[in-house]
Structures are given as C-alpha cells and as structure tokens.
Design a protein around this motif. Structure first.
Motif, PDB file in Angstrom:
ATOM      1  N   ARG A  20      -2.761  -1.147  -8.060  1.00  0.00           N
ATOM      2  CA  ARG A  20      -3.188  -0.172  -9.066  1.00  0.00           C
ATOM      3  C   ARG A  20      -2.248  -0.291 -10.261  1.00  0.00           C
ATOM      4  NH1 ARG A  20      -6.637   3.824  -8.954  1.00  0.00           N
ATOM      5  NH2 ARG A  20      -6.711   3.776  -6.670  1.00  0.00           N
ATOM      6  N   GLU A  78      -1.015  -0.921  -3.210  1.00  0.00           N
ATOM      7  CA  GLU A  78      -1.442   0.161  -2.321  1.00  0.00           C
ATOM      8  C   GLU A  78      -1.836  -0.353  -0.942  1.00  0.00           C
ATOM      9  OE1 GLU A  78      -4.536   2.142  -4.533  1.00  0.00           O
ATOM     10  OE2 GLU A  78      -3.068   3.231  -5.739  1.00  0.00           O
ATOM     11  N   LYS A 131      -1.635  -1.955   2.828  1.00  0.00           N
ATOM     12  CA  LYS A 131      -0.785  -1.612   3.971  1.00  0.00           C
ATOM     13  C   LYS A 131      -0.476  -2.878   4.771  1.00  0.00           C
ATOM     14  CE  LYS A 131      -0.918   2.653   2.847  1.00  0.00           C
ATOM     15  NZ  LYS A 131       0.101   3.092   1.929  1.00  0.00           N
ATOM     16  N   SER A 151       5.819  -3.323  -3.774  1.00  0.00           N
ATOM     17  CA  SER A 151       5.717  -1.882  -3.987  1.00  0.00           C
ATOM     18  C   SER A 151       5.635  -1.530  -5.461  1.00  0.00           C
ATOM     19  CB  SER A 151       6.891  -1.153  -3.337  1.00  0.00           C
ATOM     20  OG  SER A 151       8.126  -1.619  -3.852  1.00  0.00           O
TER      21      SER A 151
END
Length: 152
Positions: free
Chosen positions: A68, A83, A85, A91
């Motif tokens: 994002r 975003e 996982k 990050s």
C-alpha cells in the motif's frame, strides 16, 4: 530482527519523468526479475492508498505480495508498506529522488525487511542477499528507466 537495504543510482532522465515511471509499480518487472506479475488497484494515478498486488518468486517459491502506498510527494518522495503476511516482508520502503544539475535524477531506493514467525530466522539471509544485490538492483533500475523513457 529487521534491517534495511538500499541502493542509489544516477539516471540520465529528468526527475518528473523518473518519478512517474517509478510511481507506476507496474513497471517493476522491468528491473526486478523476481516480480512475475503486478496489478495496481484502483486503476489511475498512484496516490496514497493505492495498492499494488504482485506475485513474486523468491528462493524458488512463488508468493503473493500486497503493498500500500503511504506517501506520494511528486517528484521527490514515494513510500509504501507491505501488508502481506509472508515470512519476510518489506515493512516499509520507498524512493527518494533528487534532481541533478545535468538534468538527470539521483534515485535512492530503500526497504526495511522484517521477519515474521519462522521468518525471524530467515530475515538475516534475506537481508544479506538484498544488500549484496543492491548495487546491481540500482543498475537495473537505471537501465530500465533509460530504456523506457526516451532521451530528450
């Protein structure tokens, strides 16, 4: 554990054009061979909140990635946060662009890699590989931009 890698390269194209090229993440496969597919959601200019969904291949495994956009300040700054996982994620990351006196652009790309779960054991290896590749990654960015944006 987390850590950052970065690369800086001078591109022989104007900062506005370089920013537009890099802000369109759909150009990533031109300089990042690990990106197999990437889509921008929604269509239209990249803005805060734009999402890029990609399929990448790392260490022989395909994974889905979701980034994002968190900041857009043309023609100098672009920031994102992953975003997804996955075991190791970026990050946060971004591009910093600086116009050069010769009409070119200095591009700095940076990403903070972070491990999750078992990925905490793998992030050191991922960082070492990313840092080792960083100069070549910068050269691939330069080559792609200079190939895709005609000289003035």
């Amino acid at each position: 554990m987390s850590g950052q890698f970065e690369a800086t390269v001078d591109v022989d194209r104007p900062v506005d054009e370089v920013f537009a090229y890099l802000a369109d993440g759909r150009n990533d496969p031109q300089f990042s061979p690990r990106v197999l597919r990437i889509d921008r959601i929604p269509e239209g200019p990249t803005a805060v909140g734009t999402v890029f969904r990609s399929t990448v291949k790392d260490a022989g495994m395909k994974t889905a990635r979701v980034f994002r956009v968190t900041a857009v300040e043309p023609p100098r700054t672009l920031r994102w946060a992953e975003e997804s996982k996955n075991l190791v994620t970026a990050s946060r990351g971004g591009y910093d662009l600086e116009p050069l006196p010769n009409g070119g652009t200095r591009v700095r790309i940076h990403n903070v890699l972070e491990g999750h779960g078992v990925g905490k054991l793998l992030v050191g290896l991922a960082l070492a590989a990313a840092r080792k590749d960083a100069p070549d990654f910068g050269r691939r960015i330069k080559a792609a931009i200079e190939k895709d944006i005609p000289a003035s």
